[in-house]
Design a protein around this motif. Structure first.
Motif: not given
Length: 251
Positions: A154-159, A161-162, A151, A110
């Motif tokens: 930000f989606s990749k950052v959330r993934e 972090i998860g 956009t 990720y």
């Protein structure tokens, strides 16, 4: 690179029978290839997008594609080299060590996806600023691209972090450690490997399996192996098998 990806997945699956010499050789070859490529293109400063720096001059379309593809491939190879190091340093044992290895491999992948999403940004930003197409068109395309890119990032950052969150947590995401009484009541026999329970995990549906076995199961499935009850433990894909996404990131 495709061959290296296959070797990594195979060595990840071998666990205790992993061939460390082959894994190390793959990592060394990948690193040497990265150094060779960037040394060859030193004058073109093709590495600039890695630091989120735009090219010195406005690139032509195919020059932009070439720069992005080269960096995308090199980043993937660097990620594979890191995975080789993880496979060499992680304990090839059952239970929590195997799960932790899978979580680390997933976090690395990720991170790769995030970095690869960032690389095209500076190149296309400079490309779309070409005033030859007119100020209005240039401003419009630049704004649209940056909106799309932010956009995606930000989606990749959330993934990412998860994925990092899974590494830092100690508990199993799809159940909890089974007590000795629960194991005895279940017969102390794993339904997946048909052997004595090792690091038994009780799923939310109360079925018990070896942690190693059920961890591998949930790399492919989202339901209990026995009752098919849905077990939600993560809302994103796992890359615990050591694979690297080979789909190129162009935009």
């Amino acid at each position: 690179m495709i061959r290296a990806n296959v070797v990594l997945r195979r060595q990840t699956a071998l666990k205790g029978e992993r061939k460390k010499l082959m894994t190390a050789a793959v990592g060394i070859v990948l690193v040497c290839h990265i150094v060779l490529v960037y040394s060859w293109y030193t004058s073109e400063a093709i590495w600039k997008p890695l630091l989120l720096l735009p090219p010195r001059k406005i690139p032509k379309f195919w020059e932009a594609i070439f720069t992005i593809v080269v960096n995308d491939v090199m980043v993937r190879q660097a990620g594979m080299a890191v995975k080789c190091v993880l496979l060499l340093t992680c304990k090839s044992t059952r239970g929590r060590h195997f799960r932790k290895q899978g979580q680390l491999l997933t976090a690395v992948e990720y991170l790769l996806l995030l970095v690869r999403a960032l690389i095209p940004g500076p190149v296309w930003y400079r490309f779309f600023l070409n005033k030859e197409y007119g100020n209005v068109f240039s401003s419009l395309t630049t704004g649209l691209y940056l909106t799309f890119k932010l956009t995606s990032v930000f989606s990749k950052v959330r993934e990412f972090i998860g994925a990092v969150g899974l590494v830092t947590r100690c508990e199993v995401q799809y159940g909890s450690a089974a007590s000795s009484d629960e194991v005895l009541a279940a017969g102390d026999m794993c339904a997946i490997c048909q052997e004595k329970m090792h690091s038994p995990i009780s799923l939310r549906c109360k079925h018990i399996f070896c942690e190693d076995c059920v961890s591998e199961w949930f790399e492919r499935e989202r339901t209990c192996p026995l009752c098919r009850a849905v077990v939600k433990f993560a809302n994103f894909r796992s890359f615990a098998d050591g694979r690297t996404s080979l789909l190129p990131q162009i935009f």
